[in-house]
Write a protein that holds these residues in place. Structure first.
Motif, PDB file in Angstrom:
ATOM      1  N   LYS A 142      67.185  90.947  71.453  1.00 17.76           N
ATOM      2  CA  LYS A 142      67.329  92.351  71.069  1.00 17.76           C
ATOM      3  C   LYS A 142      68.523  93.000  71.763  1.00 17.76           C
ATOM      4  CE  LYS A 142      64.461  95.484  72.645  1.00 17.76           C
ATOM      5  NZ  LYS A 142      63.204  96.271  72.860  1.00 17.76           N
ATOM      6  N   ARG A 143      68.831  92.519  72.970  1.00 17.35           N
ATOM      7  CA  ARG A 143      69.947  93.080  73.732  1.00 17.35           C
ATOM      8  C   ARG A 143      71.284  92.427  73.388  1.00 17.35           C
ATOM      9  NH1 ARG A 143      67.766  94.510  79.808  1.00 17.35           N
ATOM     10  NH2 ARG A 143      65.684  95.236  79.186  1.00 17.35           N
ATOM     11  N   GLY A 144      71.259  91.466  72.472  1.00 16.05           N
ATOM     12  CA  GLY A 144      72.494  90.833  72.057  1.00 16.05           C
ATOM     13  C   GLY A 144      72.874  89.587  72.822  1.00 16.05           C
ATOM     14  N   HIS A 145      71.999  89.118  73.695  1.00 11.89           N
ATOM     15  CA  HIS A 145      72.279  87.871  74.402  1.00 11.89           C
ATOM     16  C   HIS A 145      72.081  86.687  73.459  1.00 11.89           C
ATOM     17  CE1 HIS A 145      72.565  90.055  78.110  1.00 11.89           C
ATOM     18  NE2 HIS A 145      71.296  90.444  78.084  1.00 11.89           N
ATOM     19  N   GLU A 146      72.830  85.628  73.684  1.00 13.98           N
ATOM     20  CA  GLU A 146      72.651  84.392  72.918  1.00 13.98           C
ATOM     21  C   GLU A 146      71.490  83.612  73.530  1.00 13.98           C
ATOM     22  OE1 GLU A 146      76.215  82.103  72.564  1.00 13.98           O
ATOM     23  OE2 GLU A 146      77.470  83.860  72.170  1.00 13.98           O
ATOM     24  N   VAL A 147      70.543  83.234  72.685  1.00  7.10           N
ATOM     25  CA  VAL A 147      69.335  82.561  73.150  1.00  7.10           C
ATOM     26  C   VAL A 147      69.363  81.098  72.720  1.00  7.10           C
ATOM     27  CG1 VAL A 147      66.813  82.474  72.965  1.00  7.10           C
ATOM     28  CG2 VAL A 147      67.992  84.690  73.127  1.00  7.10           C
ATOM     29  N   TYR A 148      69.107  80.204  73.658  1.00  6.60           N
ATOM     30  CA  TYR A 148      69.075  78.763  73.407  1.00  6.60           C
ATOM     31  C   TYR A 148      67.772  78.199  73.981  1.00  6.60           C
ATOM     32  CZ  TYR A 148      74.110  79.335  72.667  1.00  6.60           C
ATOM     33  OH  TYR A 148      75.343  79.747  72.218  1.00  6.60           O
TER      34      TYR A 148
ATOM     35  N   TRP B 221      58.780  82.356  63.231  1.00  8.95           N
ATOM     36  CA  TRP B 221      59.320  83.396  64.118  1.00  8.95           C
ATOM     37  C   TRP B 221      60.734  83.099  64.598  1.00  8.95           C
ATOM     38  CZ3 TRP B 221      60.581  82.140  69.194  1.00  8.95           C
ATOM     39  CH2 TRP B 221      59.997  80.984  69.729  1.00  8.95           C
ATOM     40  N   TYR B 222      61.196  81.855  64.389  1.00  9.04           N
ATOM     41  CA  TYR B 222      62.550  81.516  64.854  1.00  9.04           C
ATOM     42  C   TYR B 222      63.192  80.526  63.895  1.00  9.04           C
ATOM     43  CZ  TYR B 222      60.897  76.911  66.366  1.00  9.04           C
ATOM     44  OH  TYR B 222      60.375  75.635  66.384  1.00  9.04           O
ATOM     45  N   GLU B 223      64.512  80.478  63.987  1.00  7.60           N
ATOM     46  CA  GLU B 223      65.291  79.439  63.340  1.00  7.60           C
ATOM     47  C   GLU B 223      66.110  78.741  64.422  1.00  7.60           C
ATOM     48  OE1 GLU B 223      67.659  81.287  60.360  1.00  7.60           O
ATOM     49  OE2 GLU B 223      65.971  81.655  58.992  1.00  7.60           O
ATOM     50  N   ALA B 224      66.133  77.424  64.372  1.00  7.28           N
ATOM     51  CA  ALA B 224      66.851  76.645  65.379  1.00  7.28           C
ATOM     52  C   ALA B 224      68.039  75.950  64.734  1.00  7.28           C
ATOM     53  CB  ALA B 224      65.925  75.622  66.017  1.00  7.28           C
ATOM     54  N   ALA B 225      69.218  76.189  65.276  1.00  5.71           N
ATOM     55  CA  ALA B 225      70.408  75.472  64.824  1.00  5.71           C
ATOM     56  C   ALA B 225      70.309  74.017  65.254  1.00  5.71           C
ATOM     57  CB  ALA B 225      71.649  76.125  65.407  1.00  5.71           C
ATOM     58  N   PRO B 226      71.047  73.119  64.620  1.00  2.02           N
ATOM     59  CA  PRO B 226      71.036  71.721  65.056  1.00  2.02           C
ATOM     60  C   PRO B 226      71.369  71.594  66.538  1.00  2.02           C
ATOM     61  CG  PRO B 226      72.174  71.942  62.956  1.00  2.02           C
ATOM     62  CD  PRO B 226      71.916  73.334  63.439  1.00  2.02           C
ATOM     63  N   SER B 227      70.669  70.687  67.202  1.00  2.00           N
ATOM     64  CA  SER B 227      70.891  70.497  68.635  1.00  2.00           C
ATOM     65  C   SER B 227      72.291  69.961  68.908  1.00  2.00           C
ATOM     66  CB  SER B 227      69.857  69.526  69.205  1.00  2.00           C
ATOM     67  OG  SER B 227      68.552  70.053  69.079  1.00  2.00           O
ATOM     68  N   GLU B 228      72.855  70.429  70.028  1.00  2.00           N
ATOM     69  CA  GLU B 228      74.155  69.945  70.467  1.00  2.00           C
ATOM     70  C   GLU B 228      74.055  69.455  71.899  1.00  2.00           C
ATOM     71  OE1 GLU B 228      77.231  72.796  69.944  1.00  2.00           O
ATOM     72  OE2 GLU B 228      76.809  73.130  67.809  1.00  2.00           O
ATOM     73  N   ASP B 229      74.798  68.421  72.216  1.00  2.00           N
ATOM     74  CA  ASP B 229      74.832  67.877  73.571  1.00  2.00           C
ATOM     75  C   ASP B 229      75.794  68.729  74.398  1.00  2.00           C
ATOM     76  OD1 ASP B 229      74.652  66.294  75.818  1.00  2.00           O
ATOM     77  OD2 ASP B 229      75.925  64.692  75.030  1.00  2.00           O
ATOM     78  N   VAL B 230      75.242  69.492  75.339  1.00  2.00           N
ATOM     79  CA  VAL B 230      76.013  70.507  76.047  1.00  2.00           C
ATOM     80  C   VAL B 230      75.846  70.326  77.553  1.00  2.00           C
ATOM     81  CG1 VAL B 230      76.329  72.994  76.376  1.00  2.00           C
ATOM     82  CG2 VAL B 230      75.648  72.116  74.141  1.00  2.00           C
ATOM     83  N   ALA B 231      76.909  70.539  78.310  1.00  2.00           N
ATOM     84  CA  ALA B 231      76.806  70.604  79.768  1.00  2.00           C
ATOM     85  C   ALA B 231      76.100  71.897  80.142  1.00  2.00           C
ATOM     86  CB  ALA B 231      78.192  70.557  80.399  1.00  2.00           C
ATOM     87  N   LEU B 232      75.056  71.807  80.949  1.00  2.00           N
ATOM     88  CA  LEU B 232      74.269  72.998  81.264  1.00  2.00           C
ATOM     89  C   LEU B 232      75.066  74.024  82.058  1.00  2.00           C
ATOM     90  CD1 LEU B 232      70.721  71.550  82.042  1.00  2.00           C
ATOM     91  CD2 LEU B 232      71.625  72.490  79.907  1.00  2.00           C
ATOM     92  N   GLY B 233      76.113  73.587  82.714  1.00  2.00           N
ATOM     93  CA  GLY B 233      76.970  74.510  83.451  1.00  2.00           C
ATOM     94  C   GLY B 233      77.694  75.501  82.559  1.00  2.00           C
TER      95      GLY B 233
ATOM     96  N   ARG C  91      70.633  76.531  69.519  1.00  2.00           N
ATOM     97  CA  ARG C  91      70.764  77.986  69.454  1.00  2.00           C
ATOM     98  C   ARG C  91      69.574  78.513  68.641  1.00  2.00           C
ATOM     99  NH1 ARG C  91      75.067  81.921  68.937  1.00  2.00           N
ATOM    100  NH2 ARG C  91      74.012  83.951  68.984  1.00  2.00           N
ATOM    101  N   ILE C  92      68.934  79.545  69.162  1.00  2.00           N
ATOM    102  CA  ILE C  92      67.728  80.089  68.552  1.00  2.00           C
ATOM    103  C   ILE C  92      68.013  81.475  67.984  1.00  2.00           C
ATOM    104  CG2 ILE C  92      65.329  80.762  68.931  1.00  2.00           C
ATOM    105  CD1 ILE C  92      65.869  77.748  69.172  1.00  2.00           C
ATOM    106  N   THR C  93      67.617  81.674  66.736  1.00  2.00           N
ATOM    107  CA  THR C  93      67.690  82.988  66.112  1.00  2.00           C
ATOM    108  C   THR C  93      66.283  83.510  65.916  1.00  2.00           C
ATOM    109  OG1 THR C  93      69.738  82.416  64.943  1.00  2.00           O
ATOM    110  CG2 THR C  93      68.479  84.295  64.101  1.00  2.00           C
ATOM    111  N   MET C  94      66.011  84.698  66.447  1.00  2.00           N
ATOM    112  CA  MET C  94      64.698  85.318  66.278  1.00  2.00           C
ATOM    113  C   MET C  94      64.648  85.978  64.901  1.00  2.00           C
ATOM    114  SD  MET C  94      63.533  84.612  69.341  1.00  2.00           S
ATOM    115  CE  MET C  94      62.082  85.610  69.573  1.00  2.00           C
ATOM    116  N   THR C  95      63.707  85.575  64.073  1.00  2.00           N
ATOM    117  CA  THR C  95      63.658  86.057  62.695  1.00  2.00           C
ATOM    118  C   THR C  95      62.822  87.317  62.529  1.00  2.00           C
ATOM    119  OG1 THR C  95      61.686  84.769  62.127  1.00  2.00           O
ATOM    120  CG2 THR C  95      63.827  83.671  61.908  1.00  2.00           C
ATOM    121  N   GLY C  96      61.960  87.593  63.504  1.00  2.00           N
ATOM    122  CA  GLY C  96      61.019  88.702  63.338  1.00  2.00           C
ATOM    123  C   GLY C  96      59.822  88.328  62.498  1.00  2.00           C
TER     124      GLY C  96
END
Length: 313
Positions: free
Chosen positions: A29-35, A66-78, A55-60
């Protein structure tokens, strides 16, 4: 900010009561990107802590969508600003290995809340020993002789494992000592497993109060989890009914004494369990009760929490 939640499978969330869901919704709701990712998705490769993250999108929407999940990506947590550790117990060696990886990720640039080292350092049962001025008589041992002597002294005693959650493995033994030997043998695995015993607190009939402390400051309402019928456990998972209520003077005394100490150690969110006037547990892995308190009182617990995350980051 880019906020990644280390959590159990999202499809298993019960969105009407899940605290992690409330955190995600407030952050989005505050505009942060949620994963989101699970512990099993982490890896250490060539010195870098990575994970398959979506990446998670809250659908309401409702429970099923309640959510949509983009395809997973291999990401450095840093690459994230914040990781929120929200994996439920059991606090087994796999959980511990996960905290080691998260601690390495911290050194690679991400803020992890709660601190992985602080989670390891604060067993949810044993941590109360650091604040013994607020606890009822307690013993921690695997020695049957000591446990029997503790029961003989106090007459009405609660026995429980050190690694349980949701009220599992909790037994009450009254003055008649019915099944005392069997309970001690079972919980301690015939003296091979350390357990806890505490003098029974009669005020449990009024509820096992969960006091949330965020950034060292208590939420002004607790959730009293009240046992039903002949049940001795107030845990919601064990059938207890949650009733939100303002903090008592004693509740606030405990929270204001302990909260800043734990926050200084890297524990942004803790759940203090209080029965009557006594501290019984310090929950640090994935404290809950956000939604029950908000629904019954209107106090926006998730907003207070994301405020604290933004400040900590």
């Amino acid at each position: 900010m880019k906020i990644a939640f280390l959590a159990d499978p999202l499809a298993n969330f019960k969105i009407y009561k899940d605290s992690t869901y409330a955190m995600m919704a407030e952050a989005a709701k505050r505009g942060h990107e949620v994963y989101a990712f699970q512990q099993r998705h982490m890896a250490l490769e060539n010195g870098i802590v990575r994970a398959w993250v979506s990446r998670i999108t809250m659908t309401g929407g409702g429970q099923e969508d309640w959510y949509e999940a983009a395809p997973s990506e291999d990401v450095a947590l840093g690459e994230f600003d914040v990781i929120l550790e929200r994996k439920d117990p059991p606090f087994d060696m796999e959980y511990v290995y996960g905290t080691y990886l998260l601690q390495l990720a911290e050194k690679q640039g991400v803020k992890v809340l709660n601190s992985p080292q602080a989670i390891r350092d604060h067993n949810e049962k044993l941590s109360i020993a650091q604040f013994s001025q607020f606890t009822s008589p307690t013993i921690v041992t695997s020695d049957e002789t000591r446990l029997r002597a503790f029961h003989a002294e106090h007459g009405d005693v609660i026995f429980k494992p050190l690694d349980g959650m949701g009220g599992t493995g909790i037994f009450r033994v009254k003055a008649d000592a019915l099944n005392l030997g069997s309970i001690i043998e079972t919980l301690s695995q015939n003296g091979r497993q350390t357990i806890m015993a505490q003098r029974y607190i009669p005020e449990i009939v009024k509820g096992d109060k969960r006091i949330l402390v965020i950034g060292g400051k208590p939420v002004p309402f607790s959730l009293a989890r009240i046992p039903q019928g002949s049940e001795v456990r107030g845990n919601l998972a064990a059938g207890g009914i949650g009733v939100a209520q303002p903090l008592t003077e004693r509740d606030r005394e405990i929270a204001e004494a302990i909260g800043p100490v734990l926050a200084e150690r890297g524990l942004l969110l803790v759940g203090l369990d209080v029965i009557g006037d006594y501290l019984t547990e310090v929950n640090v892995t994935s404290p809950t009760c956000f939604q029950e308190i908000t629904q019954q009182t209107g106090f926006q617990v998730a907003a207070m929490f994301i405020d604290a995350v933004e400040q900590a980051a």
